[in-house]
Design a protein around this motif. Structure first.
Motif, PDB file in Angstrom:
ATOM      1  N   LYS A   1       0.970   6.106  -7.253  1.00 58.45           N
ATOM      2  CA  LYS A   1       2.239   6.781  -8.175  1.00 58.45           C
ATOM      3  C   LYS A   1       2.591   7.906  -7.317  1.00 58.45           C
ATOM      4  N   MET A   2       1.874   9.100  -7.008  1.00 61.20           N
ATOM      5  CA  MET A   2       2.316  10.282  -6.492  1.00 61.20           C
ATOM      6  C   MET A   2       3.273   9.774  -4.920  1.00 61.20           C
ATOM      7  N   ALA A   3       2.537   8.827  -4.403  1.00 57.79           N
ATOM      8  CA  ALA A   3       3.141   8.293  -3.097  1.00 57.79           C
ATOM      9  C   ALA A   3       4.389   7.832  -3.465  1.00 57.79           C
ATOM     10  N   LYS A   4       4.660   6.885  -4.436  1.00 57.22           N
ATOM     11  CA  LYS A   4       5.697   6.177  -4.737  1.00 57.22           C
ATOM     12  C   LYS A   4       6.819   7.145  -5.103  1.00 57.22           C
ATOM     13  N   ASP A   5       6.680   8.221  -5.946  1.00 59.46           N
ATOM     14  CA  ASP A   5       7.521   9.323  -6.475  1.00 59.46           C
ATOM     15  C   ASP A   5       7.958  10.154  -5.192  1.00 59.46           C
ATOM     16  N   MET A   6       7.281  10.227  -4.263  1.00 62.72           N
ATOM     17  CA  MET A   6       7.794  10.882  -2.793  1.00 62.72           C
ATOM     18  C   MET A   6       8.541  10.285  -1.991  1.00 62.72           C
ATOM     19  N   GLY A   7       8.338   8.769  -2.196  1.00 64.31           N
ATOM     20  CA  GLY A   7       9.176   7.822  -1.444  1.00 64.31           C
ATOM     21  C   GLY A   7       8.297   7.456  -0.123  1.00 64.31           C
ATOM     22  N   LEU A   8       7.108   7.657  -0.072  1.00 69.23           N
ATOM     23  CA  LEU A   8       6.208   7.130   0.792  1.00 69.23           C
ATOM     24  C   LEU A   8       5.712   5.611   0.680  1.00 69.23           C
ATOM     25  N   LYS A   9       5.870   4.942   1.622  1.00 64.36           N
ATOM     26  CA  LYS A   9       5.446   3.484   1.689  1.00 64.36           C
ATOM     27  C   LYS A   9       3.989   3.494   2.029  1.00 64.36           C
ATOM     28  N   LEU A  10       3.373   2.204   1.269  1.00 63.50           N
ATOM     29  CA  LEU A  10       2.000   2.111   1.584  1.00 63.50           C
ATOM     30  C   LEU A  10       1.629   0.969   2.051  1.00 63.50           C
ATOM     31  N   ALA A  11       0.722   0.593   2.659  1.00 70.25           N
ATOM     32  CA  ALA A  11       0.042  -0.678   2.929  1.00 70.25           C
ATOM     33  C   ALA A  11      -1.146  -1.122   2.137  1.00 70.25           C
ATOM     34  N   ILE A  12      -1.004  -2.324   1.477  1.00 72.78           N
ATOM     35  CA  ILE A  12      -2.275  -2.691   0.861  1.00 72.78           C
ATOM     36  C   ILE A  12      -2.903  -3.900   1.656  1.00 72.78           C
ATOM     37  N   SER A  13      -4.329  -3.282   2.136  1.00 78.98           N
ATOM     38  CA  SER A  13      -5.000  -4.214   3.004  1.00 78.98           C
ATOM     39  C   SER A  13      -6.295  -4.128   2.642  1.00 78.98           C
ATOM     40  N   THR A  14      -6.892  -5.246   2.943  1.00 77.36           N
ATOM     41  CA  THR A  14      -8.312  -5.614   2.348  1.00 77.36           C
ATOM     42  C   THR A  14      -9.382  -4.947   3.286  1.00 77.36           C
ATOM     43  N   ASP A  15      -9.089  -4.654   4.635  1.00 76.06           N
ATOM     44  CA  ASP A  15     -10.418  -4.223   5.194  1.00 76.06           C
ATOM     45  C   ASP A  15     -11.568  -5.160   5.514  1.00 76.06           C
ATOM     46  N   ALA A  16     -10.902  -6.592   5.659  1.00 76.00           N
ATOM     47  CA  ALA A  16     -11.956  -7.615   5.592  1.00 76.00           C
ATOM     48  C   ALA A  16     -12.767  -7.685   6.660  1.00 76.00           C
ATOM     49  N   HIS A  17     -14.167  -7.934   6.344  1.00 72.30           N
ATOM     50  CA  HIS A  17     -15.029  -8.030   7.447  1.00 72.30           C
ATOM     51  C   HIS A  17     -15.594  -9.433   7.294  1.00 72.30           C
ATOM     52  N   SER A  18     -14.889 -10.202   6.574  1.00 75.23           N
ATOM     53  CA  SER A  18     -15.346 -11.940   6.735  1.00 75.23           C
ATOM     54  C   SER A  18     -14.026 -12.517   6.109  1.00 75.23           C
ATOM     55  N   ILE A  19     -13.940 -13.812   6.217  1.00 73.78           N
ATOM     56  CA  ILE A  19     -12.806 -14.545   5.658  1.00 73.78           C
ATOM     57  C   ILE A  19     -12.849 -14.524   4.124  1.00 73.78           C
ATOM     58  N   HIS A  20     -13.802 -14.312   3.498  1.00 76.65           N
ATOM     59  CA  HIS A  20     -13.706 -14.240   2.192  1.00 76.65           C
ATOM     60  C   HIS A  20     -13.327 -12.944   1.686  1.00 76.65           C
ATOM     61  N   ASP A  21     -13.581 -11.846   2.398  1.00 76.67           N
ATOM     62  CA  ASP A  21     -13.004 -10.508   1.856  1.00 76.67           C
ATOM     63  C   ASP A  21     -11.367 -10.491   2.113  1.00 76.67           C
ATOM     64  N   LEU A  22     -10.716 -11.277   2.597  1.00 75.78           N
ATOM     65  CA  LEU A  22      -9.571 -11.470   2.539  1.00 75.78           C
ATOM     66  C   LEU A  22      -8.968 -11.695   1.109  1.00 75.78           C
ATOM     67  N   ASP A  23      -9.703 -12.621   0.208  1.00 73.57           N
ATOM     68  CA  ASP A  23      -9.317 -12.571  -1.157  1.00 73.57           C
ATOM     69  C   ASP A  23      -9.542 -11.142  -2.022  1.00 73.57           C
ATOM     70  N   ASN A  24     -10.071 -10.150  -1.605  1.00 77.73           N
ATOM     71  CA  ASN A  24     -10.258  -8.934  -2.076  1.00 77.73           C
ATOM     72  C   ASN A  24      -8.639  -8.215  -2.229  1.00 77.73           C
ATOM     73  N   MET A  25      -7.585  -8.818  -1.570  1.00 79.21           N
ATOM     74  CA  MET A  25      -6.177  -8.539  -1.937  1.00 79.21           C
ATOM     75  C   MET A  25      -5.842  -8.242  -3.298  1.00 79.21           C
ATOM     76  N   ARG A  26      -6.429  -9.102  -4.148  1.00 78.14           N
ATOM     77  CA  ARG A  26      -6.110  -9.131  -5.665  1.00 78.14           C
ATOM     78  C   ARG A  26      -6.520  -7.680  -6.380  1.00 78.14           C
TER      79      ARG A  26
END
Length: 573
Positions: free
Chosen positions: A516-541
């Motif tokens: 929320k602090m980033a948003k209020d400052m206008g800083l954009k974020l990346a949401i990333s899974t840091d996947a170490h396997s194909i299944h980890d990609l589902d951690n996006m949620r």
DNA sequence: GCCGTTTTCGGCCCGACTGTTTTCAGTCG
């Protein structure tokens, strides 16, 4: 050594405990608890704010008095009121409050009549049978204390959301098989998608003849039944997690869901608004002169108190009610908004799957792009890539991209930030990449100032793009390292760098309030899974959950953009 | 101790379950 927010919060919590034992005004006690909660979650340091002469009484739940007390704690390192209180009521008494079934009144009585000051005293007294002789106590209460003492662990860890899901799913399925049951839904912090939960709160709508409560307490995994009534029961599972079940009629579903989802602070605020409108809100509905006027859906409940629907993730009494009144609630990001993953590993470093497998998995998830970010050479335990191997990987990805249609593989790396703030590979290599993800993987114990400077220096490198897992914490395992997050965010904003919200359910940094602090400052974020396997990609949620708790909209997150727009955002100013 | 479209006092969310009582206090969520 500057005073941490958590230390101030601890002092206020303990003060609240002690005041409660002394039977002080309960609203005063609540004021301390509310303030502790505000301070603990606040993304900026109280110590800094005091130094900058910020008016702390502008913060919610902090008034003139508590603002003054925070200042005293920050500047003097202690609080006179706290010393005064602990001189007449032993500080360790509050440990006993952590035992299920013991509240302030009983702790006070145990102390005054049996001189029980701590857990050890309590154990001795319980086993000698002294407790049941006290007025207001009895045989069963003594037995309960003995049992709960056995299971008592100081600071029981909270359960990670991903673990809670595995526990909840089969239980929900089991309950659905009861007769005459309509809805079974997990509410509470689970529904608010908090990163960890203390217990499970399950809501069931059912007719009067339903056997769901009997079925509940006879579940296979039950270790002990804590309570069993006609509308509500509580159990403890063998894994240690407690589960509450609440049964209401269909007509109360919305009101009960609203009530049982919480948070407590949000509900108190809602009920206060209802009182202003001469209404009463409880788990059965919204009532006007004892007449139910709403309750079947949550929307109805909110409408009656004059608000639009509020998403569960926002219900923390952190400004969502004000925003709702002004019709300024955010349109929260959803999983559908995500177009790609910007932090993924392959078996070139410590991932489990090949480049092709990872890309195929990204295609299956409908992504438009995926970036490959294997570790850099410094992280030898992860088989980090040196200059030569990075260049080879770049070549391989280029060749792969020529064959691919509809998805683009971005060339990146998870680059170690060295102790002096240098990046782990020379710029001559970094310039060949689409962007970089930079992270701290060692020397977690630097002072706050040094750690912050380390990151700022790294950001000075023009090839620094995204700061990965900015706090380095592992939930329940490793504390975050000390940094001045606000300063880092400001620096990122100036330099055109970005921060990552790491979606891994063990990490989830940034925190909701930091998002929320980033948003209020206008800083954009990346949401990333840091996947170490194909299944980890589902951690996006899980990243999406956290982002929603941090009020993020699709426009606040870069990997909701088309490839073209993304590439523009990844370019440094 | 906080808070204010009732603005500096007088409110402060509301109900279920348990055990010890015999009408309710304590605890919990």
């Amino acid at each position: 050594m500057p005073v941490h927010n958590s230390e101030i919060a601890d002092i206020f919590e303990e003060l609240a405990d002690l005041l409660e034992i002394e039977e002080a005004n309960p609203f005063r006690v609540r004021a301390y608890r509310n303030a502790a909660r505000t301070i603990r979650g606040y993304p900026k340091n109280m110590a800094d704010l005091v130094e900058q002469n910020t008016d702390l009484s502008k913060l919610p739940t902090i008034g003139k008095d508590l603002a003054g007390k925070i200042k005293v704690i920050v500047t003097k390192g202690k609080l006179p009121l706290f010393e005064k209180l602990t001189s007449r009521t032993p500080k360790v008494l509050n440990n006993m409050l952590k035992i299920q079934g013991l509240g302030p009144k009983r702790v006070k009585r145990l102390y005054q009549h049996l001189n029980i000051k701590n857990i050890d005293d309590l154990k001795r007294a319980a086993h000698s049978g002294k407790i049941q002789t006290l007025e207001g106590f009895g045989e069963k209460t003594e037995q309960m204390i003995k049992e709960n003492l056995e299971h008592f662990v100081d600071e029981a860890p909270r359960t990670k959301l991903i673990v809670a899901e595995d526990i909840a799913a089969p239980l929900v399925e089991y309950l659905k098989k009861s007769n005459d049951v309509k809805d079974v839904i997990v509410a509470g912090s689970y529904r608010r998608r908090q990163e960890t939960i203390g217990d499970l709160d399950i809501l069931v709508t059912a007719g009067k003849r339903s056997n769901v409560l009997d079925r509940f307490v006879n579940y296979d995994e039950v270790d002990k039944v804590i309570s069993k009534g006609t509308t509500r029961s509580a159990i403890q599972l063998r894994c240690g997690l407690s589960v509450d079940l609440r049964v209401v009629p269909q007509v109360s579903y919305g009101a009960a869901l609203q009530y049982f989802t919480g948070s407590k602070a949000h509900n108190i605020a809602i009920r206060r608004m209802a009182i202003e409108k001469k209404l009463k809100v409880n788990e059965y509905g919204v009532f006007k002169n004892n007449q139910r006027i709403a309750g079947k859906t949550e929307e109805e409940v909110y409408r009656q108190v004059g608000l639009p629907y509020i998403e569960p993730e926002l219900r923390e009494n952190r400004g969502e009610l004000d925003a709702a009144k002004k019709k300024k609630l955010p349109t929260l990001i959803t999983s559908e908004d995500i177009r790609g993953d910007l932090h993924c590993h392959t078996n070139a470093s410590d991932g489990h799957h090949t480049l092709t497998q990872m890309v195929q998995a990204a295609i299956e998830r409908g992504y438009e792009y995926i970036s490959i970010n294997d570790h850099s050479q410094h992280l030898t335990v992860a088989n980090g890539l040196n200059e030569k191997r990075v260049l080879e990987q770049i070549k391989t990805i280029d060749q792969l991209n020529e064959k691919l249609n509809g998805i683009v593989v971005l060339k990146s790396i998870e680059l170690d930030i060295l102790e002096d703030g240098r990046l782990d590979l020379p710029n001559s290599v970094l310039k060949e990449l689409d962007f970089t993800v930079c992270a701290i993987h060692y020397q977690f114990n630097l002072s706050r100032q040094k750690q912050t400077e380390r990151i700022l220096r790294a950001m000075d490198n023009p090839y620094f793009t995204i700061l990965a897992h900015p706090s380095g914490r592992l939930i329940n395992r490793r504390r975050p390292y000390e940094i001045d997050l606000e300063k880092i965010m400001e620096a990122a904003l100036q330099r055109g760098c970005l921060l990552e919200l790491n979606a891994h359910p063990d990490r989830l940094d940034l925190s909701d309030e930091a998002c929320k602090m980033a948003k209020d400052m206008g800083l954009k974020l990346a949401i990333s899974t840091d996947a170490h396997s194909i299944h980890d990609l589902d951690n996006m949620r899980f990243g999406i959950n956290q982002a929603r708790r941090g009020w993020l909209e699709a426009s606040d997150v870069i990997n909701t953009r088309s490839l073209k727009e993304l590439q523009k955002l990844l370019r440094r100013k």
